[in-house]
Design a protein around this motif. Sequence first.
Motif, short mmCIF file in Angstrom:
data_model
loop_
_atom_site.label_atom_id
_atom_site.label_comp_id
_atom_site.label_asym_id
_atom_site.label_seq_id
_atom_site.Cartn_x
_atom_site.Cartn_y
_atom_site.Cartn_z
N GLN A 263 -4.99 2.56 -8.48
CA GLN A 263 -6.14 2.76 -7.56
C GLN A 263 -6.93 1.52 -7.43
O GLN A 263 -7.17 1.36 -6.41
CB GLN A 263 -7.02 3.91 -8.33
N LEU B 97 0.64 6.87 -6.85
CA LEU B 97 -0.32 7.94 -7.00
C LEU B 97 -0.05 9.23 -6.78
O LEU B 97 -0.24 10.10 -7.44
CB LEU B 97 -1.76 7.52 -6.32
N GLU B 98 0.96 9.54 -5.96
CA GLU B 98 1.55 10.74 -5.55
C GLU B 98 2.31 11.32 -6.74
O GLU B 98 2.17 12.51 -7.24
CB GLU B 98 2.63 10.68 -4.25
N LEU C 152 -5.25 -0.90 -4.92
CA LEU C 152 -5.28 -0.24 -3.32
C LEU C 152 -6.91 -0.66 -3.09
O LEU C 152 -7.11 -1.00 -1.88
CB LEU C 152 -5.14 1.64 -3.45
N LYS D 269 0.59 4.07 -3.03
CA LYS D 269 0.32 5.43 -2.66
C LYS D 269 1.14 6.33 -3.33
O LYS D 269 1.05 7.45 -3.53
CB LYS D 269 -0.09 5.41 -0.96
N HIS D 270 2.52 5.87 -3.13
CA HIS D 270 3.80 6.75 -3.60
C HIS D 270 3.35 6.91 -5.20
O HIS D 270 3.86 7.89 -5.79
CB HIS D 270 5.03 5.92 -3.26
N SER E 237 0.88 -1.18 0.00
CA SER E 237 -0.10 0.15 0.08
C SER E 237 0.74 1.26 0.15
O SER E 237 0.50 2.32 -0.78
CB SER E 237 -0.87 0.10 1.23
#
Length: 374
Positions: free
Chosen positions: A296, A286-287, A299, A283-284, A279
């Motif tokens: 997405q 998507l950053e 996740l 998330k990194h 995760s």
Amino acid sequence: MSGGSQQVINFTLYMLCFEILSTNSRTSTLWKLNSDQTKIIEANSFHQVVSYPEGSTGVQFITEDDPIFNIITSTVHLGHSWIKERVEHYCTNCHVKNLKLVNSTNMVVKNSVTKSEPDEVLDCGKPVNFTYYDNLVGVLNRNKHPIVPEPQAALIFTKKTKKKLQDFDVDALERKLKKAKREKPKSVQLYNQIGNFWRIKGDAEKAIECFRRALAVSPHNAEVLLNLARVLFTLQYLDDAIYLTRRSLEVQPPDKGAWQQYFTLGEILKAYGHYQEASIHLKHTLELKPGFEPAQNALKEMETMPTASIHVYTLVIIICLVLGVLLVILSSVDNMGEGEYAEVKTQRHFNKAMAMRSLKGFGGSQKRAKRILA
């Protein structure tokens, strides 16, 4: 001159005349150009003329199988040069086989039937002998991998064109890569693109060989390392894939985004079952690349899983270990209690006996002391 000598001379002349008469007339063949001066023909033709079967017109010339004769008679003047032609039939009132009329001067030229050239093989040439990544199991077993297509690899080629994945034309890509190979056959970028093409097709061996060839020239190419990691991840060589992905992340230039490496790490760790670490990487991703749909979706999939990150099997193993430790402790305590009670009882009897002896000894010594004083 004697009669014997005359007979010898006559016999010799007779033999020479016989040899001359029996000699094949081809040794004295004369050659000339035809009336159009476009073909070499024999002046004193020795061809046998055989008519065609009933119902057809024309004449067929049959010659003996003589290579030199065939070379000469099948030579035709075309333009400013002479070319060799395979001629089988001459026909007066029918279409000529393998020949056609090209101009009003009745020049006959060859109707060449071009043989279809063998299809050009789209590969990266001869496999290289060594790379720094040949010790990986997935690379060592490259000739044993099954065919596993990766249609998502086409996204690499659709980034600039912005085409949808379902509209992607693999055959057009193959023609384009063949043309690029003819123009610039030795290129790291070309090897990388051909390797990705074979990823789409699912031929892992050819893809790995192309990536190996690219890494032999440029061993720290982050893009090639990542693509090789994706191949091995698809084949479930997770250890090799995570090693190559981390290596690609290390050598990625700072000016280029590393979102692809983080996304690949997230997918591999998710396959391992390390959801928390996966995760973090997703998330990194998507950053660095907001709105990236595959990250997405990954996740969301992990969020729908049970909150407890410990597997059921792991939980059962932990409970069994705890119970085993408790049983060992209880059994050792019981054994220790029985042993200590026996030891205390023995020591108590031992101490009582010793005390009696000490008292007797002490009484005897007192009596002796009194006698001495008296």
